[in-house]
Design a protein around this motif. Structure first.
Motif, PDB file in Angstrom:
ATOM      1  N   THR A  91       0.845  -1.192   0.000  1.00 34.27           N
ATOM      2  CA  THR A  91       0.000   0.000   0.000  1.00 34.27           C
ATOM      3  C   THR A  91       0.877   1.237   0.000  1.00 34.27           C
ATOM      4  O   THR A  91       2.032   1.197   0.441  1.00 34.27           O
ATOM      5  CB  THR A  91      -0.930   0.054   1.221  1.00 34.27           C
ATOM      6  N   GLU A  92       0.314   2.314  -0.497  1.00 35.86           N
ATOM      7  CA  GLU A  92       0.967   3.617  -0.455  1.00 35.86           C
ATOM      8  C   GLU A  92      -0.081   4.652  -0.072  1.00 35.86           C
ATOM      9  O   GLU A  92      -1.219   4.591  -0.537  1.00 35.86           O
ATOM     10  CB  GLU A  92       1.576   3.975  -1.807  1.00 35.86           C
ATOM     11  N   GLY A  93       0.301   5.601   0.755  1.00 39.80           N
ATOM     12  CA  GLY A  93      -0.616   6.657   1.135  1.00 39.80           C
ATOM     13  C   GLY A  93      -1.696   6.179   2.084  1.00 39.80           C
ATOM     14  O   GLY A  93      -1.517   5.221   2.850  1.00 39.80           O
ATOM     15  N   SER A  94      -2.847   6.838   2.043  1.00 37.59           N
ATOM     16  CA  SER A  94      -3.965   6.526   2.938  1.00 37.59           C
ATOM     17  C   SER A  94      -4.870   5.480   2.294  1.00 37.59           C
ATOM     18  O   SER A  94      -5.487   5.735   1.259  1.00 37.59           O
ATOM     19  CB  SER A  94      -4.772   7.801   3.224  1.00 37.59           C
ATOM     20  N   THR A  95      -4.936   4.300   2.899  1.00 38.66           N
ATOM     21  CA  THR A  95      -5.755   3.214   2.370  1.00 38.66           C
ATOM     22  C   THR A  95      -6.612   2.621   3.472  1.00 38.66           C
ATOM     23  O   THR A  95      -6.303   2.737   4.658  1.00 38.66           O
ATOM     24  CB  THR A  95      -4.881   2.099   1.746  1.00 38.66           C
ATOM     25  N   ARG A 115      -4.262  -2.431   5.252  1.00 38.44           N
ATOM     26  CA  ARG A 115      -2.814  -2.504   5.119  1.00 38.44           C
ATOM     27  C   ARG A 115      -2.423  -3.782   4.385  1.00 38.44           C
ATOM     28  O   ARG A 115      -3.254  -4.658   4.144  1.00 38.44           O
ATOM     29  CB  ARG A 115      -2.153  -2.466   6.493  1.00 38.44           C
ATOM     30  N   ASP A 119      -5.194   3.122  -7.832  1.00 38.51           N
ATOM     31  CA  ASP A 119      -4.620   4.375  -7.353  1.00 38.51           C
ATOM     32  C   ASP A 119      -5.729   5.419  -7.217  1.00 38.51           C
ATOM     33  O   ASP A 119      -6.388   5.766  -8.199  1.00 38.51           O
ATOM     34  CB  ASP A 119      -3.554   4.859  -8.333  1.00 38.51           C
ATOM     35  N   ARG A 147      -5.198   8.500  -5.681  1.00 36.40           N
ATOM     36  CA  ARG A 147      -4.510   9.687  -5.180  1.00 36.40           C
ATOM     37  C   ARG A 147      -4.646  10.895  -6.088  1.00 36.40           C
ATOM     38  O   ARG A 147      -4.182  11.976  -5.751  1.00 36.40           O
ATOM     39  CB  ARG A 147      -3.019   9.381  -4.990  1.00 36.40           C
ATOM     40  N   CYS A 163     -10.456   7.619   0.185  1.00 33.75           N
ATOM     41  CA  CYS A 163      -9.077   7.357   0.578  1.00 33.75           C
ATOM     42  C   CYS A 163      -8.147   7.902  -0.499  1.00 33.75           C
ATOM     43  O   CYS A 163      -8.470   7.866  -1.685  1.00 33.75           O
ATOM     44  CB  CYS A 163      -8.839   5.860   0.765  1.00 33.75           C
ATOM     45  N   ARG A 164      -7.002   8.391  -0.079  1.00 31.79           N
ATOM     46  CA  ARG A 164      -6.026   8.934  -1.016  1.00 31.79           C
ATOM     47  C   ARG A 164      -4.806   8.028  -0.967  1.00 31.79           C
ATOM     48  O   ARG A 164      -3.798   8.340  -0.336  1.00 31.79           O
ATOM     49  CB  ARG A 164      -5.665  10.373  -0.627  1.00 31.79           C
ATOM     50  N   GLY A 165      -4.891   6.877  -1.606  1.00 31.83           N
ATOM     51  CA  GLY A 165      -3.794   5.931  -1.549  1.00 31.83           C
ATOM     52  C   GLY A 165      -3.750   5.010  -2.744  1.00 31.83           C
ATOM     53  O   GLY A 165      -4.498   5.167  -3.717  1.00 31.83           O
ATOM     54  N   LYS A 166      -2.881   4.032  -2.654  1.00 34.65           N
ATOM     55  CA  LYS A 166      -2.639   3.098  -3.751  1.00 34.65           C
ATOM     56  C   LYS A 166      -2.567   1.679  -3.198  1.00 34.65           C
ATOM     57  O   LYS A 166      -1.867   1.435  -2.208  1.00 34.65           O
ATOM     58  CB  LYS A 166      -1.331   3.466  -4.453  1.00 34.65           C
TER      59      LYS A 166
END
Length: 320
Positions: free
Chosen positions: A29-33, A36, A81, A83, A96-99
């Motif tokens: 994961t990357e960013g806000s998800t 996990r 993604d 984001r 959510c702002r993630g990947k």
């Protein structure tokens, strides 16, 4: 996040009935998800998914890709993604702002999966999943070893295959319950949904029916506790003074890190008057009495909720 054991349980049912199903595993994961790495969900064709990898906004697309890899018996890779700032103004933002990097494994291709899950449920160790190469996944748990090789690899949304990535899925937390009572029928189902495996010890005919709520049941005494070292917590819940005393005496000889005693503090004080000082010294650092968090309310439902909340804090590592 849905408890791992809920997804694992569902995967055993799907495997047993040879259903067209796909195991979706968050690898990175990357960013806000929403979840996990290590989060799982099971997508069964024409059925509601078990487990959530988002708040519901991404599941339809994951289900579409999962159905495709299940039909083709291929290993699938997804990259979602969320984001992009443009989404915020286009009305398509998912919150959510993630990947998310997700691996999609068709369940029918996972040889020895039931054996791995059974060992995991029994607390025999951590399940390791290693993505060795583009189409190769190694699974191991204790003495169990399995390699899954996929002739076809499918990429969705230009997702790269992630090699040399290893996930560790720790075994579910385990609970020993000494004595059933009015709270048992509310507490154990709650803990099941939170991912706990439970063993109930009871010998009184009046309460034997409560065994249906436990994963394992022992009808008899607690003088010889079953593999006590493997339990993360134990609860003493007889509503019977002498049986509680016997249970605490037996638990003093174990290394179970969390011990909970049902009842008011006065009950604890009266019990300790009859327990030798040496055993008190072994019990006191681990004993939570009365067990449960003060949430308000009365009756077995409220008591069960307070205990489940405290055990959830224990399992998550959060402080009360």
């Amino acid at each position: 996040m849905t408890a791992l054991r809920t997804v694992m349980d569902a995967s055993l049912v799907a495997h047993r009935h040879d259903q067209t199903a796909t195991l979706a595993i968050v690898v990175q994961t990357e960013g806000s998800t929403y979840v996990r790495a290590g989060a799982l969900a099971l997508f069964v064709t024409d059925a509601t998914p078990v487990g959530w990898l988002s708040g519901g906004c991404l599941e339809p697309e994951i289900a579409r890709c999962a159905a495709e890899v299940a039909q083709r018996n291929a290993l699938g890779w997804m990259c979602i993604d969320t984001r992009d700032d443009e989404d915020l103004f286009a009305g398509s933002a998912v919150g959510c702002r993630g990947k998310l990097h997700i691996a999609l494994l068709p369940l029918r291709q996972l040889q020895q999966w039931p054996q791995l899950v059974a060992a995991w449920q029994a607390g025999q160790g951590t399940l390791h999943l290693q993505f060795v190469d583009e189409g190769v996944v190694d699974a191991s748990l204790g003495l169990h070893r399995q390699r899954w090789e996929f002739a076809e690899v499918e990429s969705f949304h230009d997702a790269p295959a992630l090699a040399a990535v290893e996930l560790q899925l720790p075994p579910p937390p385990s609970l020993l319950v000494l004595g059933a009572g009015p709270e048992t029928g509310f507490l154990l189902p709650q803990l099941r949904t939170l991912g706990w495996m439970s063993t109930l010890i009871e010998r009184r005919p009046r309460w034997l029916a409560q065994a249906q709520h436990a994963d394992a049941f022992i009808r008899g005494s607690f003088e010889d506790l079953p593999h006590a070292a493997r339990f993360d917590a134990a609860l003493v819940m007889h509503h019977h003074f002498d049986m509680d005393r016997e249970a605490l005496t037996a638990l003093a000889a174990t290394a179970i890190p969390f011990l909970g005693l049902l009842g008011p503090r006065r009950r604890h004080d009266d019990l300790f008057k009859l327990i030798p000082d040496a055993l008190q010294a072994r019990l006191s650092p681990r004993l939570h009495s009365p067990v449960g968090i003060k949430l308000g309310g009365q009756g077995p439902q409220a008591i069960a909720l307070s205990i489940a909340a405290q055990l959830q804090l224990l399992h998550s590592g959060e402080r009360q």
